[in-house]
Scaffold this motif. Structure first.
Motif, PDB file in Angstrom:
ATOM      1  N   ILE A  80     -34.143 -83.318 -62.587  1.00 23.87           N
ATOM      2  CA  ILE A  80     -34.132 -84.679 -62.076  1.00 23.87           C
ATOM      3  C   ILE A  80     -34.127 -84.598 -60.554  1.00 23.87           C
ATOM      4  O   ILE A  80     -33.397 -83.798 -59.963  1.00 23.87           O
ATOM      5  CB  ILE A  80     -32.899 -85.465 -62.599  1.00 23.87           C
ATOM      6  N   SER A  81     -34.981 -85.397 -59.911  1.00 24.80           N
ATOM      7  CA  SER A  81     -35.083 -85.402 -58.451  1.00 24.80           C
ATOM      8  C   SER A  81     -34.580 -86.738 -57.915  1.00 24.80           C
ATOM      9  O   SER A  81     -34.747 -87.782 -58.543  1.00 24.80           O
ATOM     10  CB  SER A  81     -36.534 -85.163 -57.999  1.00 24.80           C
ATOM     11  N   ASP A  82     -33.998 -86.686 -56.724  1.00 30.27           N
ATOM     12  CA  ASP A  82     -33.433 -87.905 -56.162  1.00 30.27           C
ATOM     13  C   ASP A  82     -33.344 -87.786 -54.653  1.00 30.27           C
ATOM     14  O   ASP A  82     -33.352 -86.681 -54.104  1.00 30.27           O
ATOM     15  CB  ASP A  82     -32.037 -88.169 -56.751  1.00 30.27           C
ATOM     16  N   GLU A  83     -33.302 -88.932 -53.984  1.00 29.91           N
ATOM     17  CA  GLU A  83     -33.079 -88.989 -52.538  1.00 29.91           C
ATOM     18  C   GLU A  83     -31.783 -89.749 -52.299  1.00 29.91           C
ATOM     19  O   GLU A  83     -31.609 -90.868 -52.785  1.00 29.91           O
ATOM     20  CB  GLU A  83     -34.242 -89.673 -51.829  1.00 29.91           C
ATOM     21  N   MET A  84     -30.877 -89.147 -51.552  1.00 25.66           N
ATOM     22  CA  MET A  84     -29.553 -89.735 -51.332  1.00 25.66           C
ATOM     23  C   MET A  84     -29.300 -89.933 -49.849  1.00 25.66           C
ATOM     24  O   MET A  84     -29.674 -89.095 -49.029  1.00 25.66           O
ATOM     25  CB  MET A  84     -28.471 -88.815 -51.914  1.00 25.66           C
ATOM     26  N   ASN A  97     -33.194 -84.937 -49.923  1.00 22.97           N
ATOM     27  CA  ASN A  97     -34.024 -84.884 -51.126  1.00 22.97           C
ATOM     28  C   ASN A  97     -33.693 -83.618 -51.894  1.00 22.97           C
ATOM     29  O   ASN A  97     -33.733 -82.520 -51.331  1.00 22.97           O
ATOM     30  CB  ASN A  97     -35.526 -84.887 -50.770  1.00 22.97           C
ATOM     31  N   THR A  99     -33.416 -81.561 -56.070  1.00 24.40           N
ATOM     32  CA  THR A  99     -33.738 -81.484 -57.491  1.00 24.40           C
ATOM     33  C   THR A  99     -32.637 -80.720 -58.205  1.00 24.40           C
ATOM     34  O   THR A  99     -32.165 -79.693 -57.705  1.00 24.40           O
ATOM     35  CB  THR A  99     -35.090 -80.776 -57.715  1.00 24.40           C
ATOM     36  N   GLU A 121     -27.664 -89.271 -68.666  1.00 25.52           N
ATOM     37  CA  GLU A 121     -28.079 -88.875 -67.310  1.00 25.52           C
ATOM     38  C   GLU A 121     -27.608 -89.908 -66.284  1.00 25.52           C
ATOM     39  O   GLU A 121     -27.048 -89.566 -65.244  1.00 25.52           O
ATOM     40  CB  GLU A 121     -29.600 -88.718 -67.213  1.00 25.52           C
ATOM     41  N   ARG A 122     -27.842 -91.184 -66.603  1.00 24.36           N
ATOM     42  CA  ARG A 122     -27.445 -92.245 -65.675  1.00 24.36           C
ATOM     43  C   ARG A 122     -25.934 -92.431 -65.642  1.00 24.36           C
ATOM     44  O   ARG A 122     -25.351 -92.684 -64.589  1.00 24.36           O
ATOM     45  CB  ARG A 122     -28.121 -93.565 -66.070  1.00 24.36           C
ATOM     46  N   ASP A 126     -25.985 -88.616 -62.706  1.00 26.77           N
ATOM     47  CA  ASP A 126     -26.246 -89.230 -61.395  1.00 26.77           C
ATOM     48  C   ASP A 126     -24.983 -89.382 -60.550  1.00 26.77           C
ATOM     49  O   ASP A 126     -24.976 -89.007 -59.370  1.00 26.77           O
ATOM     50  CB  ASP A 126     -26.938 -90.589 -61.573  1.00 26.77           C
ATOM     51  N   ASN A 130     -24.335 -87.429 -56.871  1.00 22.80           N
ATOM     52  CA  ASN A 130     -24.069 -88.182 -55.644  1.00 22.80           C
ATOM     53  C   ASN A 130     -22.719 -87.801 -55.039  1.00 22.80           C
ATOM     54  O   ASN A 130     -22.587 -87.628 -53.817  1.00 22.80           O
ATOM     55  CB  ASN A 130     -24.109 -89.688 -55.932  1.00 22.80           C
TER      56      ASN A 130
END
Length: 276
Positions: A80-84, A97, A99, A121-122, A126, A130
């Protein structure tokens, strides 16, 4: 005139048999499921206690009671990829950014779904990502985030996530920080500073190299001077005369015509006159 009529007659109980066959087909279609490669399944018992946590079904063909439901989820490694948006140690906001690679514990898939829901996952992953990213990035300056601390940050985020997800039936195997975005002014200042530091190191290297070369030349010159002094002190008049006589004898053996004057010259050495 008599009309001949053809009548279609079902055998006795025929309609009932057809209904039973149709019902069986419907029930069979609702009672079978195929779990694909890299997937696992758990039974949701509608008339029981909900998710059955005792057994996880592996890939393949399975038959379940029509009043139950098979919940199928991926159990292979996923990402899972994300930008924080996070804050550095001096309060500067940066964008990270990244993964994350993770996978559910196969044998505990039922417990994971029962405690965290199907969208785990959510609900679970996540928030853990974070929280770990904010905790770790908040320890470093923008310069450290931008340059040399990337691999250290990745390992620390992974360690933090593992602590948060301990005993949560979800494994995180790897963290990759792909990019750290700083405000343009800060990024430019850091790049300028790094360039100046690099130029300074190159200048210091050139100076050190020149100093070493000068030192080498000095040592070489001093060595030659000492050698010449020793040689000069060892060359007495007698030794020079012996070397001159030896050289004269060698020249006299030559086939070229020559005239040798004995006892001439300042040191009394022979003088050779010839056509060469």
């Amino acid at each position: 005139m008599a009309n001949n009529q053809m009548e279609l007659k079902f055998p006795k109980g025929g309609i009932f048999i057809v209904v039973v066959i149709v019902a069986v087909i419907i029930l069979f279609s609702k009672s079978t499921i195929t779990i694909g490669p890299g997937e696992g399944g758990v039974i949701f018992e509608s008339l029981g206690n909900g998710v059955n946590t005792e057994k996880t079904y592996s890939e393949g063909f399975h038959i379940v009671a029509p009043w139950n439901r098979m919940i199928v989820r991926k159990v292979r490694q996923q990402s899972i990829s994300d930008e924080m948006n996070v804050l550095s140690v001096n309060g500067l906001e940066v964008k990270v950014n990244g993964t994350i690679w993770y996978e559910p514990e196969f044998k505990n898939l039922g417990l994971l779904i029962k405690t965290k829901g199907e969208d785990y996952e959510r609900e679970l992953l996540d928030p853990a990502i974070n929280a770990a990213a904010r905790s770790v990035v908040g320890r470093y300056t923008p310069e450290q985030l931008y340059s040399s601390k990337r691999d250290v940050i990745e390992q620390e985020i992974l360690d933090e996530i593992k602590i948060v997800l301990k005993d949560q039936y979800l494994l995180v195997t790897r963290v990759l920080v792909e990019d750290v975005k700083l405000p343009t002014t800060i990024r430019t200042a850091i790049e300028t500073k790094l360039k100046q530091e690099q130029e300074s190191l190159e200048y210091e290297f050139r100076i050190a190299k020149a100093e070493k070369e000068a030192k080498r030349q000095k040592i070489d010159a001093e060595g030659k001077a000492v050698a010449n002094k020793i040689l000069s002190e060892s060359l007495t008049d007698k030794i020079l005369q012996e070397k001159g006589i030896g050289a004269t004898l060698e020249l006299s053996k030559s086939t070229n015509s020559k005239v040798i004057i004995i006892g001439s010259g300042k040191s009394g050495m022979p003088i050779i006159l010839g056509n060469q």
